[in-house]
Design an enzyme around this catalytic site. Structure first.
Site, PDB file in Angstrom:
ATOM      1  N   CYS A  77     -16.266   0.909 -10.644  1.00  0.00           N
ATOM      2  CA  CYS A  77     -15.495   0.218 -11.680  1.00  0.00           C
ATOM      3  C   CYS A  77     -16.336  -0.376 -12.804  1.00  0.00           C
ATOM      4  CB  CYS A  77     -14.645  -0.878 -11.037  1.00  0.00           C
ATOM      5  SG  CYS A  77     -13.265  -0.224 -10.059  1.00  0.00           S
ATOM      6  N   PHE A 124      -4.811   2.746  -7.954  1.00  0.00           N
ATOM      7  CA  PHE A 124      -5.696   3.572  -8.777  1.00  0.00           C
ATOM      8  C   PHE A 124      -4.968   4.719  -9.482  1.00  0.00           C
ATOM      9  CE2 PHE A 124      -8.754   1.487  -6.009  1.00  0.00           C
ATOM     10  CZ  PHE A 124      -9.747   1.162  -6.910  1.00  0.00           C
ATOM     11  N   HIS A 150     -12.371  -5.815 -17.120  1.00  0.00           N
ATOM     12  CA  HIS A 150     -11.890  -4.708 -16.294  1.00  0.00           C
ATOM     13  C   HIS A 150     -10.899  -5.250 -15.264  1.00  0.00           C
ATOM     14  CE1 HIS A 150     -11.752  -1.244 -13.632  1.00  0.00           C
ATOM     15  NE2 HIS A 150     -12.015  -2.058 -12.635  1.00  0.00           N
ATOM     16  N   PRO A 210      -4.918  -7.605  -9.785  1.00  0.00           N
ATOM     17  CA  PRO A 210      -4.403  -8.889 -10.275  1.00  0.00           C
ATOM     18  C   PRO A 210      -5.098 -10.096  -9.680  1.00  0.00           C
ATOM     19  CG  PRO A 210      -2.817  -7.797  -8.823  1.00  0.00           C
ATOM     20  CD  PRO A 210      -3.881  -6.798  -9.117  1.00  0.00           C
ATOM     21  N   ALA A 211      -5.577  -9.998  -8.428  1.00  0.00           N
ATOM     22  CA  ALA A 211      -6.232 -11.151  -7.797  1.00  0.00           C
ATOM     23  C   ALA A 211      -7.503 -11.525  -8.540  1.00  0.00           C
ATOM     24  CB  ALA A 211      -6.539 -10.844  -6.332  1.00  0.00           C
ATOM     25  N   ASN A 224      -5.712   0.891 -12.132  1.00  0.00           N
ATOM     26  CA  ASN A 224      -7.172   0.799 -12.175  1.00  0.00           C
ATOM     27  C   ASN A 224      -7.719   2.224 -12.226  1.00  0.00           C
ATOM     28  OD1 ASN A 224      -9.910   0.576 -11.641  1.00  0.00           O
ATOM     29  ND2 ASN A 224      -9.679  -0.992 -10.079  1.00  0.00           N
TER      30      ASN A 224
END
Length: 389
Positions: A172, A223, A311, A315-316, A344
């Site tokens: 990521c 994803f 990025h 959400p957490a 993502n």
């Protein structure tokens, strides 16, 4: 293979920036993006996923339904299709050695998306492809020699002496790493123009759901697939190039003792991921110091005086960042919007955030300084102090 949907950033008239870039500092001159043609609404994902994998476990199905709601994702693009599963039914069979088949799908898919995103970016830039001096290619979704950087350079018609760099399996944070590398190249080679392209697909990680691998459900709910491209260079040519963001200062940092928090392994079945539950907490514990390290380069002290391109790993992470830094809710709106629209998409996602940020700053004006941030295996933090032009 599904036909890819080219979806570049809108064409902008070449004009003077609101703020002139600093001499010798790298700037982003153009952006582009691309996606597979198959768009999946989140509310349709669970039924399709369980139909395709032939899973009958209702408990797992209910868990995936809950995860799909908590991710905040609304739509995602995917290379995986009914046609692919009909051709490769073993992909939906638990324990099948399918790495050869997965690469047969993934390698051309990521190249095709990379081509589409690069062409959209070059079109917005408005200069000939022969003026590109370097290419940086980022992907965690293909494995081959030579790599996608050579295939992309050849198919785009770049010069044979173009400088190539391939960044594999960063996950990521790969997009921001690519920006840092492109920045270094541009600033150390006056007159150079660097094409940075990222392309990702979830094909290597697709598998039937299992109670033994709970992270597979997180991946299924979160994803997506896609590609992005930017062109980076210093000292933009007046009347020919339109810079909109300056890459002022970059920092990478890993957190000692956290290399097992995000664990990815390549096996005969593809890529297996394990994600530690303490990932958001680890980011929360270290993010303030990391951001201050970047901000001090411009004498900045107040978090809410910046714009934020983060990025959206999930959400957490965004919620923890917002709470820890006491950010106003609108500060992470572009990140939340990218997560909602695309999911993502690993290394690509930061560019979808930055595109939304570009349009936001153009429409409303606003802060001069901002931060581009991404987090990934290591745990690794990548950050760039950016300046809106």
């Amino acid at each position: 293979m599904s036909k890819m949907e080219r979806n570049g950033a809108p064409k902008h008239d070449v004009a003077l920036a609101r703020r002139p870039p600093m001499p010798g500092k790298a700037t982003i001159l153009a952006m582009g993006k691309a996606f597979p043609s198959q768009l999946i609404p989140q509310e349709c994902l669970v039924e399709g996923y369980f139909r395709d994998t032939k899973c009958q476990d209702l408990a797992i199905k209910e868990k995936l339904e809950r995860l799909c709601k908590t991710t905040t994702v609304k739509t995602r693009y995917t290379v995986m299709s009914k046609e692919i599963l009909e051709k490769y039914p073993e992909l939906a069979t638990e324990g099948s050695p399918t790495i050869k088949q997965r690469l047969e799908i993934a390698n051309p898919a990521v190249l095709q998306m990379a081509m589409e995103a690069s062409l959209a970016c070059i079109e917005e830039w408005g200069r000939p492809v022969g003026d590109i001096t370097h290419i940086v290619y980022v992907s965690s979704s293909e494995i081959r020699l030579p790599g996608g950087d050579l295939y992309l350079a050849s198919q785009l018609g770049l010069r044979s002496d173009v400088g190539r760099i391939m960044l594999y399996f960063l996950g990521c944070y790969g997009g921001v790493t690519g920006l840092r590398v492109a920045k270094d190249i541009a600033e150390n080679n006056p007159g150079s123009r660097v094409l940075l392209t990222t392309s990702e697909t979830t094909i290597l990680g697709f598998r039937p759901p299992s109670k033994a691998r709970p992270y597979d459900l997180v991946g299924a709910a979160l994803f997506g697939d896609g590609a992005a491209a930017v062109i980076v260079g210093t000292d933009p040519i007046p009347g020919k190039e339109c810079p909109f963001m300056e890459l002022n200062h970059a920092v990478q940092q890993f957190l000692p003792g956290t290399h097992n928090v995000i664990d990815g392994r390549l096996s005969e079945e593809g890529i297996n991921f394990k994600l530690g539950r303490d990932l958001p907490a680890k980011i929360e514990e270290n993010i303030e110091e990391f951001c201050k390290k970047l901000m001090e380069k411009a004498g900045l002290v107040e978090f809410n005086d910046l714009f934020w391109a983060v990025h959206p790993g999930g959400p957490a992470i965004l919620n923890r960042l917002e709470s820890t830094l006491k950010l106003r809710s609108e500060k992470l709106e572009c990140s939340r919007r990218a997560l909602m629209d695309y999911g993502n998409v690993s290394s690509n996602t930061i560019f979808y955030v930055m595109e939304y940020m570009r349009e936001e700053l153009k429409r409303k004006g606003g802060e001069e300084w901002g931060l581009a941030l991404a987090f990934g295996p290591g745990i690794t933090f990548e950050g760039i102090l950016i300046r809106s032009l």
